[in-house]
Design an enzyme around this catalytic site. Structure first.
Site, mmCIF file in Angstrom:
data_model
loop_
_atom_site.group_PDB
_atom_site.id
_atom_site.type_symbol
_atom_site.label_atom_id
_atom_site.label_comp_id
_atom_site.label_asym_id
_atom_site.label_seq_id
_atom_site.Cartn_x
_atom_site.Cartn_y
_atom_site.Cartn_z
ATOM 1 C CG ASP A 74 -28.172 13.224 57.124
ATOM 2 O OD1 ASP A 74 -28.313 12.449 56.372
ATOM 3 O OD2 ASP A 74 -27.733 14.358 56.729
ATOM 4 C CG ASP A 75 -26.409 13.965 62.078
ATOM 5 O OD1 ASP A 75 -26.267 14.310 61.231
ATOM 6 O OD2 ASP A 75 -27.282 15.055 62.728
ATOM 7 C CG HIS B 194 -23.166 13.550 57.763
ATOM 8 N ND1 HIS B 194 -23.369 14.723 57.000
ATOM 9 C CD2 HIS B 194 -24.107 14.090 59.000
ATOM 10 C CE1 HIS B 194 -24.210 15.662 57.367
ATOM 11 N NE2 HIS B 194 -24.473 15.194 58.558
ATOM 12 C CG HIS C 33 -22.539 16.936 62.330
ATOM 13 N ND1 HIS C 33 -23.234 18.229 62.557
ATOM 14 C CD2 HIS C 33 -23.564 16.210 61.641
ATOM 15 C CE1 HIS C 33 -24.232 18.056 61.714
ATOM 16 N NE2 HIS C 33 -24.593 17.015 61.081
ATOM 17 C CG HIS D 159 -31.575 14.397 61.125
ATOM 18 N ND1 HIS D 159 -32.053 15.260 60.704
ATOM 19 C CD2 HIS D 159 -30.079 14.783 61.135
ATOM 20 C CE1 HIS D 159 -31.571 16.187 60.308
ATOM 21 N NE2 HIS D 159 -30.224 15.800 60.489
HETATM 22 NI NI NI Z 1 -25.856 16.088 60.176
#
Ligand code: NI
Length: 238
Positions: free
Chosen positions: A45-46, A95, A99, A189
């Site tokens: 993620d991210d 996503h 955020h 991540h």
């Molecule tokens: Ni995230």
């Protein structure tokens, strides 16, 4: 008498053949990959982030497919990383743009976070994500309703490494291995450099245990998620 026995045998054999050919016809439809194999879905993620290409190199080395839940604002800056992800068989999920915890936003802002990200991803890789992950896993009935309207299931995880907190290669490796299980969805991540560094050893160990590294869609196989549905379902609170 012998002739009758022989005739009976012939009938039995023919019926047997017919039955087996019917079975063969049914078997034409292949079983979903993860019914046959011990699968795990690693999710990152991210990103995309400057560490992402190193992770892509590792995944390629181990013939591993993964799922990237990306942030719209980062996609806009790194189109080439996104294109490489897709070219190498990975899955891309939404996503949000920036955020936020969606539960704290107005309906209008929730929709804007998701649709702006859908659009930038489409502009970059030519396809819309078919799933989203709520930042921080923060969702509720209202967020679920918005995702249902937007046609996106909400993907959570079976195991979270808390790699962003650990920031330690050895700990991240140990946690990932401990959380690994058949049909597991592991939260990692690619913005955490120690995670990217830990992956070669993680993949090597899990591969030796017979795991196949697949995207979330491959893990789902025949199972179609409803828009807004949360998957994997959260364990019931005690
Ligand atoms: Ni995230």
């Amino acid at each position: 008498m012998r002739l009758i026995v022989r005739m009976l045998l012939a009938v039995v054999c023919t019926t047997g053949l017919l039955a087996s050919s019917a079975t063969t016809a049914q078997a034409v439809k292949p079983k979903p990959y993860c019914v046959k194999y011990k699968c795990i879905a690693l999710t990152f993620d991210d990103g995309p982030w400057p560490y992402t290409p190193e992770l892509l190199d590792t995944l390629k080395k181990y013939k591993a497919k993964a799922t990237f839940f990306v942030l719209g604002r980062k996609v806009a800056n790194r189109p080439e990383m996104m294109q490489r992800m897709v070219k190498e068989g990975h899955e891309v999920g939404n996503h949000t743009w920036d955020h936020p915890s969606l539960t704290e936003l107005s309906d209008e802002d929730i929709v804007a976070e998701i649709t702006s990200t859908q659009e930038v991803i489409y502009e970059t890789i030519g396809r819309y994500p078919t799933m989203m992950r709520p930042p921080n896993g923060a969702t509720n009935e209202r967020v679920g309703e918005r995702m249902a309207e937007l046609g996106l299931p909400q993907i959570l995880w079976t195991g979270s490494t808390l790699d962003w907190q650990a920031r330690n290669q050895k700990i991240i490796k140990q946690r990932t291995l401990k959380l690994a299980k058949r049909n597991g969805v592991i939260l990692l991540h690619d913005i955490v450099p120690e995670t990217v560094k830990a992956m070669p050893a993680v993949l090597k160990t899990l591969k030796a245990k017979g795991y196949k590294f697949v995207t979330v869609s491959t893990l789902l196989g025949d199972r179609k998620l409803a828009a807004g549905e949360i998957w994997p379902p959260r364990p019931k609170k005690k």
